[in-house]
Motif scaffolding. Structure first.
Motif, PDB file in Angstrom:
ATOM      1  N   ILE A 100       1.062  -2.149   3.923  1.00  0.00           N
ATOM      2  CA  ILE A 100       0.891  -3.077   3.957  1.00  0.00           C
ATOM      3  C   ILE A 100       0.911  -3.874   3.443  1.00  0.00           C
ATOM      4  O   ILE A 100       0.860  -2.946   1.567  1.00  0.00           O
TER       5      ILE A 100
ATOM      6  N   CYS B 215      -7.335   1.843   4.449  1.00  0.00           N
ATOM      7  CA  CYS B 215      -6.137   2.333   5.302  1.00  0.00           C
ATOM      8  C   CYS B 215      -6.429   3.675   4.626  1.00  0.00           C
ATOM      9  O   CYS B 215      -6.748   4.970   5.378  1.00  0.00           O
TER      10      CYS B 215
ATOM     11  N   CYS C 245       0.160   3.386   3.773  1.00  0.00           N
ATOM     12  CA  CYS C 245       0.713   2.730   5.332  1.00  0.00           C
ATOM     13  C   CYS C 245       1.562   1.649   4.748  1.00  0.00           C
ATOM     14  O   CYS C 245       2.377   0.612   5.406  1.00  0.00           O
TER      15      CYS C 245
ATOM     16  N   CYS D 193      -5.197   0.048   0.247  1.00  0.00           N
ATOM     17  CA  CYS D 193      -6.289  -0.656   1.469  1.00  0.00           C
ATOM     18  C   CYS D 193      -7.508  -0.165   2.018  1.00  0.00           C
ATOM     19  O   CYS D 193      -7.178   1.255   1.678  1.00  0.00           O
TER      20      CYS D 193
ATOM     21  N   CYS E 292       0.634  -1.266   0.149  1.00  0.00           N
ATOM     22  CA  CYS E 292      -0.067   0.203  -0.057  1.00  0.00           C
ATOM     23  C   CYS E 292       0.366   1.429   0.114  1.00  0.00           C
ATOM     24  O   CYS E 292       1.824   1.437   0.630  1.00  0.00           O
TER      25      CYS E 292
HETATM   26 ZN   LIG Z   1      -2.571   1.330   3.544  1.00  0.00          ZN
END
Ligand SMILES: [Zn+2]
Ligand SMILES: [Zn+2]
Length: 243
Positions: free
Chosen positions: A59, A71, A57, A69, A54
């Protein structure tokens, strides 16, 4: 606290040097004797986070999932977060040795790993300041060191970025984030971190060092305090990502 930390660092190094003579190093993960506290074989088994991840963030994602994502619905006070590896297997054992068993000898190989991966995860980023996620004074006295501080100090020195760990502190004692439901994590941390030297933060691009990034609640709360104190931007760099 800074002086205390540096003095304890000196004694730690002296003590480790002495220990190396009496007890030669062995890998703290697999126990194999050698000249390193994290042997090459164990280091190679660390699951490094490669692209795609991502863009916000950090991930890990699969190609079909797109660059963001869930987020995107979260209110982050940092620009981006990047993590070196997955918090599992060797990396989890190494962090446990480092954090809970007071094995400060593990600091060096873990910091080296973060130094090695930095240009790949943050190409071209040149922060004005490197700061660690602070720990409460009581925790510091109990443990003798701040694990993120030890990583941040070494990363900043190796990459030649300015480092300062005395400009903020964790003022409020909080419950351990591990085991708390996600909904309560930010609430638990609210107002916990305070920038004590706002003038040193004002207008700066800050690289925030954390050891384990889980939901990002801790890093986010620290980033919030930094931004309120006038930091221009905050980038999070963590050793491990729990997924
Ligand atoms: Zn994310
Ligand atoms: Zn090993």
């Amino acid at each position: 606290m800074l002086l205390l930390s540096r003095v304890s660092c000196f004694f730690e190094q002296f003590w480790e040097g002495l220990l190396d003579i009496v007890y030669p190093p062995f890998c703290l993960v697999c126990g194999k004797p050698g000249d390193q506290y994290l042997c090459t074989e164990c280091a190679n088994r660390i699951e490094i986070i490669e692209y795609p991840y991502c863009s916000r963030c950090g991930i890990p994602r699969t190609d079909s999932q797109g660059s963001h994502c869930e987020c995107s619905g979260r209110n982050y006070h940092f620009v981006q977060a990047r993590c070196v590896g997955i918090y599992d297997g060797v990396l989890r054992d190494a962090i446990h040795a480092f954090k809970y068993d007071l094995q400060t000898a593990m600091t060096e190989p873990l910091a080296q790993l973060m130094v090695r991966e930095f240009p790949r995860l943050y190409p071209g980023l040149k922060p004005d300041l490197v700061v660690p996620v602070p720990i409460h004074r009581d925790r510091f006295l109990e443990r003798g060191f701040n694990q993120s501080g030890e990583l941040a100090l070494r990363i900043a020195a190796a990459l030649r970025f300015p480092f300062d760990e005395r400009l903020m502190k964790k003022e409020k004692k909080t419950l351990d984030q591990v085991g708390l439901p996600e909904s309560q994590r930010s609430l638990n941390l609210q107002g916990a971190f305070v920038v004590t030297h706002t003038r040193d933060v004002w207008g700066k691009k800050v690289l925030l060092i954390d050891d384990v990034f889980t939901t990002g609640a801790t890093a986010n709360e620290v980033a919030k305090a930094l931004r309120w104190a006038g930091a221009a931007s905050v980038y999070v760099y963590a050793l491990a990502r729990s997924v």
